[in-house]
Design a protein around this motif. Structure first.
Motif, PDB file in Angstrom:
ATOM      1  N   GLY A   7      41.756  58.906  41.562  1.00  0.00           N
ATOM      2  CA  GLY A   7      42.773  57.856  42.361  1.00  0.00           C
ATOM      3  C   GLY A   7      44.029  57.697  41.752  1.00  0.00           C
ATOM      4  N   ASP A   8      44.993  56.534  42.427  1.00  0.00           N
ATOM      5  CA  ASP A   8      46.020  56.273  41.503  1.00  0.00           C
ATOM      6  C   ASP A   8      46.059  55.562  40.448  1.00  0.00           C
ATOM      7  OD1 ASP A   8      47.163  57.709  43.980  1.00  0.00           O
ATOM      8  OD2 ASP A   8      47.107  55.818  44.970  1.00  0.00           O
ATOM      9  N   ILE A   9      46.956  55.704  39.504  1.00  0.00           N
ATOM     10  CA  ILE A   9      47.013  55.015  38.301  1.00  0.00           C
ATOM     11  C   ILE A   9      47.486  53.338  38.566  1.00  0.00           C
ATOM     12  CG2 ILE A   9      47.326  54.945  35.798  1.00  0.00           C
ATOM     13  CD1 ILE A   9      47.951  57.907  36.246  1.00  0.00           C
ATOM     14  N   ASP A  10      47.021  52.631  39.471  1.00  0.00           N
ATOM     15  CA  ASP A  10      47.454  51.454  39.810  1.00  0.00           C
ATOM     16  C   ASP A  10      46.533  50.045  39.514  1.00  0.00           C
ATOM     17  OD1 ASP A  10      45.397  52.025  41.729  1.00  0.00           O
ATOM     18  OD2 ASP A  10      47.068  51.833  43.299  1.00  0.00           O
ATOM     19  N   MET A  11      45.369  50.434  38.955  1.00  0.00           N
ATOM     20  CA  MET A  11      44.371  49.299  38.579  1.00  0.00           C
ATOM     21  C   MET A  11      44.777  48.571  37.316  1.00  0.00           C
ATOM     22  SD  MET A  11      41.116  51.233  39.957  1.00  0.00           S
ATOM     23  CE  MET A  11      40.121  49.823  40.173  1.00  0.00           C
ATOM     24  N   VAL A  12      45.571  47.402  37.529  1.00  0.00           N
ATOM     25  CA  VAL A  12      45.845  46.402  36.107  1.00  0.00           C
ATOM     26  C   VAL A  12      44.454  45.986  35.862  1.00  0.00           C
ATOM     27  CG1 VAL A  12      47.959  46.223  36.951  1.00  0.00           C
ATOM     28  CG2 VAL A  12      46.499  44.628  37.743  1.00  0.00           C
ATOM     29  N   SER A  13      44.440  45.128  34.634  1.00  0.00           N
ATOM     30  CA  SER A  13      43.115  44.747  34.140  1.00  0.00           C
ATOM     31  C   SER A  13      42.436  43.973  35.189  1.00  0.00           C
ATOM     32  CB  SER A  13      43.276  44.078  32.671  1.00  0.00           C
ATOM     33  OG  SER A  13      44.417  42.995  33.002  1.00  0.00           O
ATOM     34  N   THR A  14      43.353  42.929  35.582  1.00  0.00           N
ATOM     35  CA  THR A  14      42.756  41.763  36.616  1.00  0.00           C
ATOM     36  C   THR A  14      42.089  42.496  37.886  1.00  0.00           C
ATOM     37  OG1 THR A  14      44.865  41.434  37.451  1.00  0.00           O
ATOM     38  CG2 THR A  14      44.236  39.998  35.830  1.00  0.00           C
ATOM     39  N   ILE A  15      42.533  43.545  38.377  1.00  0.00           N
ATOM     40  CA  ILE A  15      42.151  44.387  39.575  1.00  0.00           C
ATOM     41  C   ILE A  15      41.016  45.028  39.328  1.00  0.00           C
ATOM     42  CG2 ILE A  15      42.773  45.991  41.061  1.00  0.00           C
ATOM     43  CD1 ILE A  15      44.219  43.510  41.850  1.00  0.00           C
ATOM     44  N   ARG A  16      40.829  45.697  38.166  1.00  0.00           N
ATOM     45  CA  ARG A  16      39.533  46.334  37.576  1.00  0.00           C
ATOM     46  C   ARG A  16      38.495  45.220  37.703  1.00  0.00           C
ATOM     47  NH1 ARG A  16      43.170  48.647  33.934  1.00  0.00           N
ATOM     48  NH2 ARG A  16      42.086  47.593  32.223  1.00  0.00           N
ATOM     49  N   ALA A  17      38.753  44.148  36.917  1.00  0.00           N
ATOM     50  CA  ALA A  17      37.707  43.086  36.810  1.00  0.00           C
ATOM     51  C   ALA A  17      37.049  42.683  38.307  1.00  0.00           C
ATOM     52  CB  ALA A  17      37.937  42.138  36.235  1.00  0.00           C
ATOM     53  N   ARG A  18      38.126  42.605  39.303  1.00  0.00           N
ATOM     54  CA  ARG A  18      38.090  42.151  40.678  1.00  0.00           C
ATOM     55  C   ARG A  18      36.940  43.025  41.453  1.00  0.00           C
ATOM     56  NH1 ARG A  18      43.251  40.286  43.364  1.00  0.00           N
ATOM     57  NH2 ARG A  18      43.065  39.099  41.530  1.00  0.00           N
ATOM     58  N   HIS A  19      37.509  44.654  40.933  1.00  0.00           N
ATOM     59  CA  HIS A  19      36.763  45.776  41.706  1.00  0.00           C
ATOM     60  C   HIS A  19      35.157  45.507  41.242  1.00  0.00           C
ATOM     61  CE1 HIS A  19      37.522  49.800  43.238  1.00  0.00           C
ATOM     62  NE2 HIS A  19      36.163  49.399  43.449  1.00  0.00           N
ATOM     63  N   VAL A  20      35.078  45.200  39.956  1.00  0.00           N
ATOM     64  CA  VAL A  20      33.434  45.048  39.537  1.00  0.00           C
ATOM     65  C   VAL A  20      32.798  44.027  40.234  1.00  0.00           C
ATOM     66  CG1 VAL A  20      32.054  44.602  37.507  1.00  0.00           C
ATOM     67  CG2 VAL A  20      33.938  46.126  37.322  1.00  0.00           C
ATOM     68  N   ARG A  21      33.435  42.875  40.474  1.00  0.00           N
ATOM     69  CA  ARG A  21      32.933  41.987  41.331  1.00  0.00           C
ATOM     70  C   ARG A  21      32.698  42.085  42.773  1.00  0.00           C
ATOM     71  NH1 ARG A  21      36.716  38.580  37.943  1.00  0.00           N
ATOM     72  NH2 ARG A  21      38.260  38.364  39.627  1.00  0.00           N
ATOM     73  N   LEU A  22      33.602  42.785  43.106  1.00  0.00           N
ATOM     74  CA  LEU A  22      33.516  43.513  44.528  1.00  0.00           C
ATOM     75  C   LEU A  22      32.004  44.265  44.621  1.00  0.00           C
ATOM     76  CD1 LEU A  22      36.190  45.236  46.753  1.00  0.00           C
ATOM     77  CD2 LEU A  22      33.811  46.369  46.214  1.00  0.00           C
ATOM     78  N   LEU A  23      32.055  45.076  43.832  1.00  0.00           N
ATOM     79  CA  LEU A  23      30.836  46.021  43.806  1.00  0.00           C
ATOM     80  C   LEU A  23      29.607  45.249  43.341  1.00  0.00           C
ATOM     81  CD1 LEU A  23      32.025  49.189  41.885  1.00  0.00           C
ATOM     82  CD2 LEU A  23      31.658  48.887  44.288  1.00  0.00           C
ATOM     83  N   GLU A  24      29.500  44.040  42.680  1.00  0.00           N
ATOM     84  CA  GLU A  24      28.514  43.221  42.553  1.00  0.00           C
ATOM     85  C   GLU A  24      28.049  42.586  43.942  1.00  0.00           C
ATOM     86  OE1 GLU A  24      27.972  41.007  38.313  1.00  0.00           O
ATOM     87  OE2 GLU A  24      30.053  40.646  39.392  1.00  0.00           O
ATOM     88  N   ARG A  25      28.940  42.453  44.514  1.00  0.00           N
ATOM     89  CA  ARG A  25      28.627  41.557  45.683  1.00  0.00           C
ATOM     90  C   ARG A  25      27.895  42.772  46.518  1.00  0.00           C
ATOM     91  NH1 ARG A  25      32.576  37.252  48.123  1.00  0.00           N
ATOM     92  NH2 ARG A  25      33.489  36.408  46.212  1.00  0.00           N
ATOM     93  N   VAL A  26      28.398  43.937  46.685  1.00  0.00           N
ATOM     94  CA  VAL A  26      27.814  45.073  47.558  1.00  0.00           C
ATOM     95  C   VAL A  26      26.416  45.194  47.380  1.00  0.00           C
ATOM     96  CG1 VAL A  26      27.827  47.595  48.027  1.00  0.00           C
ATOM     97  CG2 VAL A  26      30.087  46.143  47.937  1.00  0.00           C
ATOM     98  N   TYR A  27      26.177  45.588  45.890  1.00  0.00           N
ATOM     99  CA  TYR A  27      24.803  45.668  45.381  1.00  0.00           C
ATOM    100  C   TYR A  27      23.811  44.635  45.573  1.00  0.00           C
ATOM    101  CZ  TYR A  27      26.325  50.562  43.950  1.00  0.00           C
ATOM    102  OH  TYR A  27      26.677  51.625  44.050  1.00  0.00           O
ATOM    103  N   GLN A  28      24.485  43.356  45.434  1.00  0.00           N
ATOM    104  CA  GLN A  28      23.436  42.192  45.712  1.00  0.00           C
ATOM    105  C   GLN A  28      23.140  42.322  47.041  1.00  0.00           C
ATOM    106  OE1 GLN A  28      25.291  38.473  44.286  1.00  0.00           O
ATOM    107  NE2 GLN A  28      23.809  37.262  45.350  1.00  0.00           N
TER     108      GLN A  28
END
Length: 345
Positions: free
Chosen positions: A99-120
């Motif tokens: 992927g692109d190197i464009d995931m700043v720290s807050t976006i990375r954490a938001r990505h994890v929360r996104l995946l939490e919703r998917v797997y929930q």
């Protein structure tokens, strides 16, 4: 119920066959809102507030990057383990992934929360994204991917020191006009919570007239900020208006070819270079003797605006609009900082 009548996002087989399409349906549904860590935001009639179109597009883009990455790793969506998520995040951070190197720290954490919703939603237990989130914070000292940087704002005393150190005193005619321009720009960064990209793209017409309380409304146009912002209005409170008005008066007296509020020069209608603005912010921190502040940049000034507004009694929903945030959770994150940076007098 006939499985064929279900949408892709309500059918596990749909996620296996067309994961990105299933997620696109999911993020448009109330189910996505219901799987958040907090109750969904509601309007005055208690109806769930849907996500903005721009927010949905951003989430779909983020999930698409994850699907592309696990496909490259030959891992199915339902076979993902916490380590896969952490390696995906680390790959985005370091450039080792696809992927692109464009995931700043807050976006990375938001990505994890996104995946939490998917797997929930998919009822995968244990939730690999939740486990990955625990791993991120457990390994914080080792710089694990996905850890948010601490949010930094200025205290009341530090804010006053910063203002006293602004360049371009209007009464000092020996200074170049650019320093008075810079003074107004920095005042908007800390006084109205504007990003550097938003300040560079402001036009004179974006600045409103003082209202009954002396405040000025500032209109932010995404086109002017190179598409980095959502359309929104923010406010410059009365105590900050005096930092902007002298520049408005001086600018009107200059023979300028365009309508940019902060032009780079007198000959062309060019935006000021962002590096110039960053340098002026850094220099002001130095003059104010604030080099002990962890982050001496535009983000800290924007954070200061958010914390100050909440301390003045601005509601989270209103601050969400003033900041032009894409996710109300970003706005909510400032609530816990008020006591730290703006304790009761």
């Amino acid at each position: 119920m006939d499985m064929k009548s279900l949408g892709l996002y309500d059918n596990p087989d749909g996620w296996r066959r067309e994961p990105l399409e299933a997620f696109t349906e999911f993020v448009r549904s109330e189910a996505y809102l219901d799987h958040g860590r907090r109750p969904p935001a509601t309007d005055a009639d208690s109806n769930k507030r849907p996500l903005r179109d721009s927010t949905r597009k951003n989430l779909i883009h983020m999930f698409g990057k994850f699907i592309k990455w696990i496909a490259g790793e030959q891992v199915g969506l339902f076979a993902v383990q916490p380590d896969h998520i952490l390696r995906f995040l680390d790959a985005q951070l370091t450039g080792r992934g696809k992927g692109d190197i464009d995931m700043v720290s807050t976006i990375r954490a938001r990505h994890v929360r996104l995946l939490e919703r998917v797997y929930q939603h998919l009822e995968v237990s244990p939730n690999p994204a939740s486990q990955a989130a625990h791993g991120m914070y457990r390994n914080r000292e080792q710089g694990a991917a996905g850890v948010d940087k601490d949010t930094v704002a200025l205290t009341r005393e530090q804010e006053q020191a910063f203002l006293l150190a602004l360049p371009g005193d209007p009464g000092d005619t020996s200074q170049n006009w650019k320093r008075r321009r810079d003074r107004a720009m920095l005042a908007l960064a800390i006084g109205a919570g504007l990003k550097v990209s938003e300040i560079r793209g402001l036009y004179v017409e974006n600045i409103g007239s003082p209202g009954g309380d002396g405040s000025i409304v500032i209109n932010v146009n995404p086109a002017a900020s190179d598409g980095t912002s959502l359309p929104h209005d923010t406010v410059l409170r009365q105590s900050y208006v005096s930092y902007l008005q002298p520049w408005l008066k001086e600018r009107a007296s200059l023979d300028l070819p365009g309508a940019l509020l902060f032009p780079a020069g007198l000959r062309k209608n060019d935006k000021i270079d962002q590096a110039t603005l960053y340098r002026q912010i850094k220099a002001t921190f130095e003059r104010a003797d604030l080099m002990s502040v962890d982050h001496q940049g535009g983000r800290t000034l924007r954070n200061t605006f958010a914390v100050r507004e909440l301390s003045l009694g601005t509601a989270v929903e209103q601050l969400y609009d003033l900041m032009g945030h894409r996710d109300v959770k970003t706005t909510e994150s400032f609530v816990g900082l008020v006591r730290k940076y703006r304790p009761p007098l």
